[in-house]
Design a protein around this motif. Structure first.
Motif, PDB file in Angstrom:
ATOM      1  N   TRP A 171       0.578  -1.067  -0.240  1.00  0.00           N
ATOM      2  CA  TRP A 171      -0.335   0.229   0.214  1.00  0.00           C
ATOM      3  C   TRP A 171       0.606   0.977   0.469  1.00  0.00           C
ATOM      4  CZ3 TRP A 171      -3.876  -2.033  -1.579  1.00  0.00           C
ATOM      5  CH2 TRP A 171      -5.120  -2.547  -0.920  1.00  0.00           C
ATOM      6  N   ALA A 192      -2.357   3.253   2.564  1.00  0.00           N
ATOM      7  CA  ALA A 192      -2.154   2.390   4.155  1.00  0.00           C
ATOM      8  C   ALA A 192      -3.271   2.263   4.855  1.00  0.00           C
ATOM      9  CB  ALA A 192      -0.632   2.310   4.665  1.00  0.00           C
ATOM     10  N   THR A 204      -8.680 -15.008   6.479  1.00  0.00           N
ATOM     11  CA  THR A 204      -9.609 -13.191   7.424  1.00  0.00           C
ATOM     12  C   THR A 204     -10.417 -13.884   8.770  1.00  0.00           C
ATOM     13  OG1 THR A 204      -8.717 -12.316   6.209  1.00  0.00           O
ATOM     14  CG2 THR A 204     -10.205 -11.453   7.811  1.00  0.00           C
ATOM     15  N   SER A 261      -5.927  -0.512   6.074  1.00  0.00           N
ATOM     16  CA  SER A 261      -6.445  -1.036   7.277  1.00  0.00           C
ATOM     17  C   SER A 261      -6.928  -0.620   7.838  1.00  0.00           C
ATOM     18  CB  SER A 261      -4.565  -1.583   7.703  1.00  0.00           C
ATOM     19  OG  SER A 261      -4.376  -0.078   8.214  1.00  0.00           O
ATOM     20  N   ASP A 262      -7.818  -0.069   7.679  1.00  0.00           N
ATOM     21  CA  ASP A 262      -8.845   0.329   8.762  1.00  0.00           C
ATOM     22  C   ASP A 262     -10.241  -0.428   8.738  1.00  0.00           C
ATOM     23  OD1 ASP A 262     -10.302   1.778  11.042  1.00  0.00           O
ATOM     24  OD2 ASP A 262     -10.280   3.548   9.816  1.00  0.00           O
ATOM     25  N   ALA A 268      -9.423  -5.572   5.230  1.00  0.00           N
ATOM     26  CA  ALA A 268      -8.229  -4.494   5.375  1.00  0.00           C
ATOM     27  C   ALA A 268      -6.899  -5.634   5.600  1.00  0.00           C
ATOM     28  CB  ALA A 268      -9.504  -4.379   6.223  1.00  0.00           C
ATOM     29  N   GLN A 269      -6.764  -6.242   5.014  1.00  0.00           N
ATOM     30  CA  GLN A 269      -5.925  -6.538   5.034  1.00  0.00           C
ATOM     31  C   GLN A 269      -4.410  -6.174   4.017  1.00  0.00           C
ATOM     32  OE1 GLN A 269      -4.997  -9.805   7.470  1.00  0.00           O
ATOM     33  NE2 GLN A 269      -7.245  -8.729   7.842  1.00  0.00           N
ATOM     34  N   PRO A 270      -3.431  -6.554   4.030  1.00  0.00           N
ATOM     35  CA  PRO A 270      -1.539  -6.011   2.769  1.00  0.00           C
ATOM     36  C   PRO A 270      -2.569  -7.043   1.789  1.00  0.00           C
ATOM     37  CG  PRO A 270      -0.968  -6.997   5.242  1.00  0.00           C
ATOM     38  CD  PRO A 270      -2.941  -6.790   5.552  1.00  0.00           C
TER      39      PRO A 270
END
Length: 404
Positions: free
Chosen positions: A129, A134, A202, A138-139, A187-189
């Motif tokens: 990200w 970023a 997840t 991820s929120d 909300a993952q990389p």
């Protein structure tokens, strides 16, 4: 009888048809019938009857085609991407269900839908990200669709090949978008792992059976011809907009309660039926009131949605909680018995969530993650063909004064 329901006699009168034709309309899925107060007569939804009557009133020829085409009516454009048949969707001539049974992943059917040939756009690494995205990406407090729709336009700023017309470059942009979309939804990389694995770990890490169900759902959701969100994506793509913009238009269309939001309504129906003393009485009461049954019936599959049938069979195979499976089977059986309606893909996405004690949100996430492959296919096809999608409207408002 409520004002929303019509008797067979009134329905025939409004449509100008015989009883035999009325029954034929029901068997073809053009109208729904519901039990009357004496359980021998049948009632019909006024809105469905009036919609069908309006179609009949429209004249023949081009005007009639225009009026019918935007509501599962006449075709409005050509595509080589997918075909809907009674046994399910076909992706470029290949059965989606057969692809699923052969072990295909979402990435596999994306390559097929995008007509990649020997090129593998997923062989490329996926970037981390950028700083501008970023924190947002991820929120996990944000709803999945809103988080994704907020981040994707910012990701477009980092894509230097946004308007490159070379097919291989565009396929690689699409592949990156498919992976980024999946990561944003949970909300993952970003990851090079298959999308079904990213989603499954997840929600339920280290559960191979659940992971296979997620793979199955994604493959069956990948495309469904010119549905609302795919059409929205094609319209935006026809302007020459980049692929990120077409993805946002698809997500926006999917967010409505009559499209992707139907998964939440199906989830609520299942919960209501399970919490009731009698699932049969719960479904029968809704049906008798004239309420719809979210997650049941599909206008393009009057004899049952084969995608749902395939997922239900797979759930029966994988499901460890037999008591929960019996409850879900009971809802399917009593609904078919009471209404004649069978489950559609929305019901099964919601049923998977109930089966694994998940909230409703993962059902929508699976839909959005899978369907993105189809939106990108339609965007790529539309821009390769060229031309702006700009239909005309038939004005039905107040006429301006006549000029002398």
């Amino acid at each position: 009888m409520t004002d929303d329901l019509l008797s067979a006699r009134d329905t025939c009168r409004l449509l100008g048809i015989s009883r035999a034709t009325l029954y034929a309309y029901v068997s073809r899925g053009l109208l729904e019938s519901r039990p009357g107060p004496d359980h021998r007569s049948r009632l019909y939804l006024r809105q469905d009857v009036e919609r069908l009557a309006e179609r009949q009133r429209v004249g023949r020829g081009a005007a009639r085609g225009a009026a019918q085409s935007l509501d599962r009516g006449l075709p409005v454009l050509e595509t080589r991407i997918s075909l809907i048949r009674p046994d399910g969707p076909y992706y470029r001539g290949h059965s989606a269900i057969a692809q699923l049974r052969a072990g295909a992943s979402l990435e596999d059917v994306a390559r097929l839908l995008w007509d990649c040939g020997a090129d593998d756009p997923f062989a490329m690494p996926v970037p981390a990200w950028p700083d501008t995205v970023a924190a947002l990406a991820s929120d996990a407090r944000l709803p999945p669709l809103e988080r994704t729709m907020a981040a994707i336009p910012l990701l477009a700023l980092q894509e230097r090949h946004s308007f490159n017309s070379a097919p291989q470059i565009r396929h690689r942009v699409a592949a990156t978008l498919l992976r980024q979309n999946a990561a944003l939804l949970v909300a993952q990389p970003p990851s090079i792992d298959p999308v079904h694995r990213v989603l499954a770990r997840t929600w339920r890490p280290d559960d191979a059976a659940f992971e296979d169900l997620v793979r199955s759902a994604l493959v069956l959701c990948a495309d469904h011809e010119l549905n609302v969100s795919a059409f929205a994506a094609r319209v935006v793509a026809s302007t020459g907009a980049h692929l990120h913009a077409t993805v946002c238009s698809g997500l926006a269309a999917l967010s409505g309660p009559r499209h992707g939001g139907a998964t939440a309504r199906a989830y609520a129906l299942i919960a209501e039926a399970m919490q009731a003393t009698s699932p049969r009485d719960s479904i029968a009461a809704r049906w008798q009131r004239g309420d719809d049954l979210p997650g049941f019936r599909h206008a393009l599959y009057p004899h049952g949605d084969p995608r749902a049938a395939e997922l239900l069979q797979r759930l029966r195979t994988h499901m460890p909680d037999r008591a929960m499976l019996e409850k879900l089977d009971s809802i399917v059986e009593v609904t078919d018995e009471i209404s004649g309606q069978r489950p559609n893909i929305d019901f099964m996405l919601a049923a998977i969530c109930h089966a694994y004690a998940l909230p409703a949100t993962p059902a929508l996430v699976m839909f959005a993650a899978g369907r993105l492959a189809g939106w990108l296919a339609h965007a790529l096809e539309q821009q390769a063909h060229g031309g702006l999608i700009r239909p005309r409207a038939r004005y039905a408002g107040v006429q301006p004064p006549t000029q002398e």
